[in-house]
Design a protein around this motif. Structure first.
Motif, PDB file in Angstrom:
ATOM      1  N   LYS A   1      -4.563  39.636 -62.676  1.00 27.51           N
ATOM      2  CA  LYS A   1      -3.817  38.438 -62.288  1.00 27.51           C
ATOM      3  C   LYS A   1      -4.538  37.730 -61.145  1.00 27.51           C
ATOM      4  CE  LYS A   1       0.812  39.855 -63.749  1.00 27.51           C
ATOM      5  NZ  LYS A   1       2.183  40.121 -63.306  1.00 27.51           N
ATOM      6  N   GLY A   2      -4.730  36.426 -61.339  1.00 33.55           N
ATOM      7  CA  GLY A   2      -5.476  35.685 -60.317  1.00 33.55           C
ATOM      8  C   GLY A   2      -5.465  34.193 -60.592  1.00 33.55           C
ATOM      9  N   LYS A   3      -6.614  33.549 -60.350  1.00 30.00           N
ATOM     10  CA  LYS A   3      -6.692  32.090 -60.455  1.00 30.00           C
ATOM     11  C   LYS A   3      -7.823  31.620 -61.373  1.00 30.00           C
ATOM     12  CE  LYS A   3      -4.803  31.396 -55.813  1.00 30.00           C
ATOM     13  NZ  LYS A   3      -5.042  30.789 -54.483  1.00 30.00           N
ATOM     14  N   GLY A   4      -8.261  32.475 -62.283  1.00 29.61           N
ATOM     15  CA  GLY A   4      -9.298  32.068 -63.238  1.00 29.61           C
ATOM     16  C   GLY A   4     -10.706  32.273 -62.749  1.00 29.61           C
ATOM     17  N   MET A   5     -10.900  33.158 -61.768  1.00 29.76           N
ATOM     18  CA  MET A   5     -12.235  33.422 -61.234  1.00 29.76           C
ATOM     19  C   MET A   5     -12.979  34.397 -62.140  1.00 29.76           C
ATOM     20  SD  MET A   5     -12.293  31.579 -58.513  1.00 29.76           S
ATOM     21  CE  MET A   5     -13.690  32.199 -57.613  1.00 29.76           C
ATOM     22  N   LEU A   6     -14.328  34.334 -62.088  1.00 22.05           N
ATOM     23  CA  LEU A   6     -15.189  35.243 -62.852  1.00 22.05           C
ATOM     24  C   LEU A   6     -16.034  36.058 -61.878  1.00 22.05           C
ATOM     25  CD1 LEU A   6     -16.385  36.172 -65.622  1.00 22.05           C
ATOM     26  CD2 LEU A   6     -18.102  34.373 -65.326  1.00 22.05           C
ATOM     27  N   SER A   7     -15.855  37.394 -61.925  1.00 20.95           N
ATOM     28  CA  SER A   7     -16.656  38.301 -61.085  1.00 20.95           C
ATOM     29  C   SER A   7     -17.684  39.004 -61.954  1.00 20.95           C
ATOM     30  CB  SER A   7     -15.762  39.350 -60.414  1.00 20.95           C
ATOM     31  OG  SER A   7     -14.787  38.727 -59.616  1.00 20.95           O
ATOM     32  N   LEU A   8     -18.910  39.136 -61.421  1.00 19.47           N
ATOM     33  CA  LEU A   8     -20.003  39.745 -62.189  1.00 19.47           C
ATOM     34  C   LEU A   8     -20.607  40.906 -61.404  1.00 19.47           C
ATOM     35  CD1 LEU A   8     -21.789  36.415 -63.201  1.00 19.47           C
ATOM     36  CD2 LEU A   8     -20.216  37.739 -64.602  1.00 19.47           C
ATOM     37  N   THR A   9     -20.758  42.051 -62.062  1.00 19.49           N
ATOM     38  CA  THR A   9     -21.409  43.214 -61.442  1.00 19.49           C
ATOM     39  C   THR A   9     -22.350  43.857 -62.461  1.00 19.49           C
ATOM     40  OG1 THR A   9     -19.530  44.616 -62.063  1.00 19.49           O
ATOM     41  CG2 THR A   9     -19.539  43.724 -59.823  1.00 19.49           C
ATOM     42  N   GLY A  10     -23.257  44.699 -61.916  1.00 18.36           N
ATOM     43  CA  GLY A  10     -24.189  45.397 -62.796  1.00 18.36           C
ATOM     44  C   GLY A  10     -25.629  44.970 -62.587  1.00 18.36           C
ATOM     45  N   SER A  11     -26.004  44.583 -61.370  1.00 16.98           N
ATOM     46  CA  SER A  11     -27.399  44.203 -61.030  1.00 16.98           C
ATOM     47  C   SER A  11     -27.942  43.121 -61.959  1.00 16.98           C
ATOM     48  CB  SER A  11     -28.331  45.423 -61.074  1.00 16.98           C
ATOM     49  OG  SER A  11     -27.995  46.324 -60.082  1.00 16.98           O
ATOM     50  N   MET A  12     -27.176  42.040 -62.124  1.00 15.17           N
ATOM     51  CA  MET A  12     -27.625  40.940 -62.984  1.00 15.17           C
ATOM     52  C   MET A  12     -28.574  40.019 -62.222  1.00 15.17           C
ATOM     53  SD  MET A  12     -24.212  39.695 -64.949  1.00 15.17           S
ATOM     54  CE  MET A  12     -22.924  40.825 -65.464  1.00 15.17           C
ATOM     55  N   GLY A  13     -29.592  39.521 -62.944  1.00 16.66           N
ATOM     56  CA  GLY A  13     -30.487  38.515 -62.390  1.00 16.66           C
ATOM     57  C   GLY A  13     -29.851  37.135 -62.455  1.00 16.66           C
ATOM     58  N   GLU A  14     -30.514  36.148 -61.874  1.00 16.83           N
ATOM     59  CA  GLU A  14     -29.975  34.790 -61.812  1.00 16.83           C
ATOM     60  C   GLU A  14     -29.754  34.198 -63.209  1.00 16.83           C
ATOM     61  OE1 GLU A  14     -28.843  33.081 -59.215  1.00 16.83           O
ATOM     62  OE2 GLU A  14     -29.206  34.902 -58.056  1.00 16.83           O
TER      63      GLU A  14
END
Length: 806
Positions: free
Chosen positions: A631-644
């Motif tokens: 539950k939140g405001k539509g944000m996207l969090s990314l994890t896992g050592s992703m490059g740009e």
């Protein structure tokens, strides 16, 4: 002439700016003038019967004629004579009358005039001045004794003169002064101060002369000692010759000259000239001299270079093909391209056409570690019957490792390329440039620049090694490079290469390689006979699937080596044991726990977990991309050592899924949208877009510590986000790869073969790939992979979701 015959001061006088030294009153000196403004000033002074002012340019302002470029004091005098010279210059004879100071300058046409006033010095002689004059004369006597070049008539004039101003001017004119020092002395009007300054300069010059004499004396004594040693050594040499014991150095020099004479027809002019020069030099040096040992090392290195020595065997594609098939299983495309490459060379040889454009051309084998890139080069060397030179470029940062070190440095040596020719004993070996994608540039230079010269057919026939100090012909060498990732090779270097992709092996190919190549080779290495070991097909398949993680077979070889070491120990421990059997039941006695490098697909479909296909430097892999909603405001969090690039791809995927939800192409159960208590009481009916506005999404790619980048996970991330928002599970036996655009189109990717082999190993049943890859790259996929895997071409994200979601 007297000043009374001319206008009184201040007066406007023509100005001559000299570049050399200050002139003093009562001096008659020739001045050579080439500057147009000076010539005009001199001419005007003669024609108008005027006095002229002569001053000097400041340091580093020679040739410049603005007021800032010359000093504001000088000598007022007359021009006694003017002579024109052939080169357009003139020579004047100038007589100084008095000192002057420039208060202003006037540019008059092409000459410069100056407003000048006379610079007076107080002529009053005090007792202090008289005492200083005595000290000055005493020091002049000392200087004249030490400096043989000091004019003796000047010493006599000073002794006979009592005018302190005239004495100081005379001495100042012969002292070694800088322009600024001369200027300070010249403009000083206090005679006592001037005397002190002159005495200081004289004392300093006396000290300098004493130091120089002391140094000269030490040097002369050392030279005398060396001459004495040389004379004695020459006597010893003559005695040795009389006794018949010839000097060892002379024997070496004769031997060098003999070798050089043999090599002369095959050496370039600069190579022969440089080598002969160094041999002549060492013949003149004493054997104990430090330079002698350095020169001896250099000459021996040069004479070891195999000038004129070539492997004479003609190129035969039949031999090349036979050798490649003998040493390697599979790799059909790579073998075919190698054979085609040498087919062209063979035809050029047969038709006696100069292979000028093919010289220096590089075959570059690209692929993961352990797939046989270097061993392909070994096979080429065997087939052509040419020596193999391997140059490891991984991590090479010092450009001198390739080009050689200059002989001025301690421990200097030739570069790796020249050393390779010396070791190969031929001028046309097969040179393997290993890991060419891993060279890097630092403050020590850029090795890539050297590689460009080596691999350029227009330059490599004159490759200059800094240690040798002459050019070497590398055009007859066959260069073979290896690389893991073509993207890390600089573009100019890529342009000079013929790339041959060596892809991952399938489990079936690994089985045949192990059976036909690795096991026989490892048995021979460990001194075992084939009859002493039993290794069944099922055991071999188990080892391949559970104990190795690689695209190639290097680790597989290590596994067999580990097994055979334990077998050897068992045979030695039990003399009665004739055969060791290894099967699926006792495999743990020989190996540790299995290593599952590619997880088998899940048994059931799951929400928010999608199988993605990835390319790594060690082959393909299957990555499970996971997502949860909070539950939140539509944000996207990314994890896992992703490059740009991957982060941008994730944002694109999120946006594309939002558009599909808004357009109703992804069905959303409105009852799953969270409502507040008040909204429930009011009977609020939310819009379907509320599903992504009221939930934050956390997207993760295991393994978290492994860096990941690239756009090919776009459709996988979009499928995962669509699954978690729509509460629809993703099929567990489906894997996918493809770049996603904002408009929802699926773009092609690279490394398809490795990715599909990974899917095959993970027991995936269906793979979704971009349409262009399906049309272009499917022929490269091994038949066993295509047999067990349903490969579906997709054009848009809607096609992907249709195939992937339950």
């Amino acid at each position: 002439m007297q000043l009374d015959n001319y206008d009184k001061f201040p007066a406007v006088l023509p100005l001559i700016v000299e570049d050399d030294i200050f002139l003093y009153p009562f001096m008659i000196a020739p001045i050579f003038i080439g500057d147009e403004a000076n010539i005009n000033s001199a001419t005007r002074a003669i024609e108008q019967n005027q006095l002229v002012m002569v001053t000097v340019t400041k340091p580093s302002h020679e040739g410049l004629r603005t007021p800032e470029d010359f000093y504001d004091v000088g000598v007022i005098g007359t021009i006694m004579r003017k002579v024109a010279l052939p080169d357009g210059k003139i020579k004047i004879l100038f007589q100084g009358l008095t000192k002057g100071k420039i208060t202003n300058t006037v540019v008059d046409g092409k000459s410069i005039s100056a407003i000048v006033e006379e610079l007076h010095t107080d002529p009053f002689v005090t007792e202090a001045i008289t005492a200083l004059l005595e000290v000055l004369k005493e020091n002049i006597q000392k200087l004249a004794k030490l400096n043989t070049k000091f004019p003796m008539d000047l010493v006599k004039t000073i002794d006979e003169n009592s005018d302190p101003i005239r004495i100081v001017d005379l001495i100042s004119s012969v002292l070694k002064l800088t322009k600024n020092e001369a200027y300070k002395l010249f403009k000083e009007t206090n005679i006592e101060t001037r005397l002190l300054q002159v005495i200081e300069h004289i004392k300093l010059e006396i000290e300098n002369i004493k130091i120089q004499k002391e140094i000269n004396q030490k040097v002369n004594s050392k030279i005398e000692k060396n001459h004495k040693e040389y004379f004695l050594k020459e006597q010893i040499k003559a005695l040795q010759k009389e006794l018949g014991t010839e000097n060892v150095k002379d024997k070496d020099v004769k031997n060098y000259k003999k070798k050089l004479k043999v090599l002369k027809p095959f050496m370039g002019k600069d190579a022969y000239k440089e080598t002969k020069k160094q041999i002549d030099k060492i013949s003149r040096l004493h054997p104990d001299s430090p330079d002698a040992s350095l020169l001896q090392t250099y000459i021996e290195q040069v004479l070891e270079i195999p000038f004129g020595q070539y492997a004479d065997d003609k190129i035969s594609i039949e031999n090349v093909e036979t050798q490649l098939n003998k040493d390697h299983y599979s790799l059909k495309e790579a073998k075919q391209r190698i054979v085609e490459f040498f087919a062209v060379k063979e035809l050029l040889e047969l038709r006696k056409i100069e292979d000028s454009k093919a010289k220096g051309t590089v075959l570059c084998f690209v692929g993961p570690p352990g797939v046989g890139k270097t061993s392909l080069a070994n096979s080429i060397s065997e087939a052509l019957k040419r020596p193999l030179v391997r140059i490891a470029l991984g991590g090479l940062e010092d450009v001198n490792e390739l080009r050689g070190h200059r002989r001025t440095y301690v421990g200097a040596m030739p570069g790796r390329l020249v050393t390779g020719l010396i070791n190969a004993k031929k001028m046309n070996p097969v040179i393997v440039l290993d890991e060419i994608d891993k060279i890097g540039s630092t403050h020590k230079g850029d090795p890539t620049a050297v590689m460009l010269e080596v691999l350029d057919p227009e330059q490599n026939h004159e490759f200059r090694d800094l240690y040798l100090n002459f050019s070497i012909d590398l055009s007859q060498c066959i260069f073979v490079a290896t690389a893991n990732d073509i993207r890390n090779i600089p573009a100019p270097l890529r342009d000079r290469m013929e790339f041959i992709t060596v892809s991952s092996y399938t489990p079936s190919e690994k089985f045949h390689i192990a059976q036909d190549y690795l096991i026989p080779q490892e048995l021979a290495k460990h001194g075992l006979k084939k009859s002493e070991i039993s290794l069944g097909k099922s055991t071999l398949e188990l080892i391949i699937s559970n104990y190795t993680r690689e695209a190639g077979v290097r680790n597989l070889r290590r596994v067999f080596s580990k097994i055979f070491r334990k077998v050897v120990r068992k045979l030695l421990a039990d003399k009665s044991l004739k055969k060791v059997t290894i099967n699926t039941k006792n495999i743990k006695e020989f190996l540790d726990q299995p290593i599952f490098d590619i997880d088998v697909c899940d048994k059931l479909p799951q929400i928010g977990i999608t199988n993605g296909l990835a390319w790594t430097s060690v082959g393909g892999d299957v990555l499970k991309i996971e997502a949860i909603k909070l539950k939140g405001k539509g944000m996207l969090s990314l994890t896992g050592s992703m490059g740009e690039v991957m982060k941008e791809s994730a944002k694109i995927s999120h946006s594309v899924v939002k558009v599909l939800i808004d357009n109703g192409k992804i069905k959303i159960d409105s009852s799953k949208i969270p409502l507040s208590y008040k909204e429930k009481e009011d009977g609020f009916k939310p819009d379907i877009s509320e599903i992504y506005q009221r939930y934050d999404i956390h997207l993760h790619i295991p393994e978290g510590a492994t860096p990941k980048d690239g756009p090919s996970a776009g459709i996988t991330m979009a499928t995962t986000i669509a699954s978690i928002l729509s509460d629809k599970a993703v099929k567990n036996d489906v894997a996918m790869t493809g770049e996603l655009t904002l408009s929802g189109k699926v773009l092609p990717i690279g490394g398809l073969k490795e990715k599909l082999i990974a899917a095959h190993k993970a027991k995936i049943k269906k793979a979704l790939i971009p349409r262009k890859n399906y049309e272009r790259d499917l022929e490269e996929i091994p038949d066993e992979v295509k047999k067990d895997l349903v490969i579906v071409a997709v054009d848009t994200i809607e096609d992907v979701l249709k195939e992937a979601l339950v």
